[in-house]
Motif scaffolding. Sequence first.
Motif, PDB file in Angstrom:
ATOM      1  N   LEU A 255     -29.522   6.427 -25.745  1.00 29.29           N
ATOM      2  CA  LEU A 255     -29.889   5.105 -26.266  1.00 29.29           C
ATOM      3  C   LEU A 255     -28.697   4.433 -26.940  1.00 29.29           C
ATOM      4  O   LEU A 255     -28.521   3.209 -26.830  1.00 29.29           O
ATOM      5  CB  LEU A 255     -31.053   5.240 -27.243  1.00 29.29           C
ATOM      6  CG  LEU A 255     -32.389   5.682 -26.628  1.00 29.29           C
ATOM      7  CD1 LEU A 255     -33.421   5.933 -27.724  1.00 29.29           C
ATOM      8  CD2 LEU A 255     -32.911   4.636 -25.636  1.00 29.29           C
ATOM      9  N   HIS A 259     -26.987   0.908 -25.705  1.00 28.96           N
ATOM     10  CA  HIS A 259     -26.891  -0.190 -26.667  1.00 28.96           C
ATOM     11  C   HIS A 259     -25.456  -0.690 -26.770  1.00 28.96           C
ATOM     12  O   HIS A 259     -25.195  -1.902 -26.767  1.00 28.96           O
ATOM     13  CB  HIS A 259     -27.396   0.281 -28.025  1.00 28.96           C
ATOM     14  CG  HIS A 259     -27.537  -0.802 -29.049  1.00 28.96           C
ATOM     15  ND1 HIS A 259     -27.845  -2.109 -28.729  1.00 28.96           N
ATOM     16  CD2 HIS A 259     -27.420  -0.778 -30.417  1.00 28.96           C
ATOM     17  CE1 HIS A 259     -27.909  -2.833 -29.840  1.00 28.96           C
ATOM     18  NE2 HIS A 259     -27.647  -2.048 -30.865  1.00 28.96           N
ATOM     19  N   GLN A 283     -35.700  -2.517 -26.277  1.00 28.36           N
ATOM     20  CA  GLN A 283     -35.336  -3.135 -27.555  1.00 28.36           C
ATOM     21  C   GLN A 283     -33.819  -3.152 -27.751  1.00 28.36           C
ATOM     22  O   GLN A 283     -33.266  -4.093 -28.337  1.00 28.36           O
ATOM     23  CB  GLN A 283     -35.987  -2.368 -28.712  1.00 28.36           C
ATOM     24  CG  GLN A 283     -35.596  -2.890 -30.102  1.00 28.36           C
ATOM     25  CD  GLN A 283     -36.137  -2.021 -31.223  1.00 28.36           C
ATOM     26  OE1 GLN A 283     -37.061  -1.236 -31.034  1.00 28.36           O
ATOM     27  NE2 GLN A 283     -35.554  -2.143 -32.406  1.00 28.36           N
ATOM     28  N   LEU A 284     -33.144  -2.120 -27.253  1.00 27.00           N
ATOM     29  CA  LEU A 284     -31.711  -1.971 -27.489  1.00 27.00           C
ATOM     30  C   LEU A 284     -30.850  -2.644 -26.430  1.00 27.00           C
ATOM     31  O   LEU A 284     -29.625  -2.489 -26.445  1.00 27.00           O
ATOM     32  CB  LEU A 284     -31.370  -0.488 -27.597  1.00 27.00           C
ATOM     33  CG  LEU A 284     -31.993   0.213 -28.811  1.00 27.00           C
ATOM     34  CD1 LEU A 284     -31.847   1.718 -28.703  1.00 27.00           C
ATOM     35  CD2 LEU A 284     -31.358  -0.290 -30.098  1.00 27.00           C
ATOM     36  N   GLN A 387     -27.870  -2.126 -33.922  1.00 34.26           N
ATOM     37  CA  GLN A 387     -29.187  -2.025 -34.547  1.00 34.26           C
ATOM     38  C   GLN A 387     -29.390  -0.629 -35.156  1.00 34.26           C
ATOM     39  O   GLN A 387     -30.175   0.186 -34.665  1.00 34.26           O
ATOM     40  CB  GLN A 387     -30.282  -2.316 -33.531  1.00 34.26           C
ATOM     41  CG  GLN A 387     -30.278  -3.724 -32.967  1.00 34.26           C
ATOM     42  CD  GLN A 387     -31.427  -3.940 -31.995  1.00 34.26           C
ATOM     43  OE1 GLN A 387     -32.559  -3.512 -32.227  1.00 34.26           O
ATOM     44  NE2 GLN A 387     -31.125  -4.604 -30.881  1.00 34.26           N
ATOM     45  N   ALA A 390     -32.919   0.780 -35.924  1.00 34.56           N
ATOM     46  CA  ALA A 390     -33.779   1.175 -34.810  1.00 34.56           C
ATOM     47  C   ALA A 390     -33.657   2.669 -34.497  1.00 34.56           C
ATOM     48  O   ALA A 390     -34.552   3.245 -33.862  1.00 34.56           O
ATOM     49  CB  ALA A 390     -33.429   0.360 -33.565  1.00 34.56           C
TER      50      ALA A 390
END
Length: 421
Positions: A255, A259, A283-284, A387, A390
């Motif tokens: 992740l 990102h 989301q990323l 982020q 997150a």
Amino acid sequence: MPGTVKAAILRGRQTVESVVEGGRKKVEDVVEGGLNTVESVVEAGLNTVETVVIEGRKKVESAVSLGRKTVEHAIGRNTMRAAVLHGREDIRIESVPIPQADPGEIIVQVGAALTCGTDLKVFRRGYHARMIVPPALFGHELAGTVVEAGKGVEDFAPGDRVVALNSAPCGNCYFCKRDQENLCDDLLFNNGAYAEYIRIPSRIVAKNTLRIPDHVPLEHAALTEPLACAVHGFEDSRPRRGDTVAVIGGGPLGLMILHVAALAGCEVIAIVRHDGQAEAAKQLGAAHIVQTRSIRQAIQMTRALTHDRGVDIAIEAVGVPEAWQEAVELVRKGGTVNFFGGCAVGTHVSLDTNRLHYNDITLRATFHHTPAICRQALDLIASGRFQAGAFITGRAHLYELNRVFEKLMNRSHEIKTAIVP
């Protein structure tokens, strides 16, 4: 007689009045003197506090900064609670001696220590060939506050908020001199983040300890080490802005890599298995989600997104041989594969040599990080673009560490858990 009595009474009244008047003056003098004394004491007290602060007391609550030489003296005890790895799936929270700083070293009070895929592997296996041999203090992603600085330390003082990375290169070997510090022949590792305090060796203090900007929470800053690995893996793949990048794996580092790639302007395809991983990837910044348990289906779906041309870069972030083979099938002619996920010792894979040769495919493998990349990672966190929040999906106390790792072994949806001593 009456005259004598009247005279006596008159004299008595005058005496009483004199006493009262004298008493009033004395009381007034005492009160006035008392007020002056109180004002003087308060003024002197204020001056004393200001003097103490000016002379270098950065934190009123820090007993160490008042001149006490060790953490032990400051907190009135000589032991702390820490996680000790004894073997396979055997972590014990024990009382151990509080470390003291030798010359060049610092002692950091841990504010947050993060769970990590590498720690999970070590928990399962009971050791790490290069980093930890049980019984040993455990954990390596942390941020905290300096409480003791050893003789000769000039860059850090009690009260400083710092990230102390888990390693530092020697700077003198063949690889260090070729700017490949992650491959240092004498790479020094440090463990013990799952504890109240941790000792930072002098080499790491000098080369790989960073001051945290005031606006960055400690648990966000603790992401510096894994993010540095992710940045290294991405940059080592030689990306161009606009490249299509497939990332295999929806764990913490997978992740992070996707990102970072999205922030760099790449079109990211996330190849994951679980719903939570798919949601996090979206989301990323992932442009496409390929969610399946079938490797063959993952290859077909990913190539279909590029009209069967293949992606520019495929980064394997799982660490299993099947995923390494899958990564090679995903890239276009002239593409790059990065075997980022580390497989177990003795693992072998079979690759189509014809495809590799006639399609001019570049194979890379990225390990660890360098001091320069660690600084780059902390800067990215401090910028607010990354982020960080997150990635911190759970919080637990030190005594809950075993439960946390058991959840992670059962494929918990948590990305990273912040362990607070």
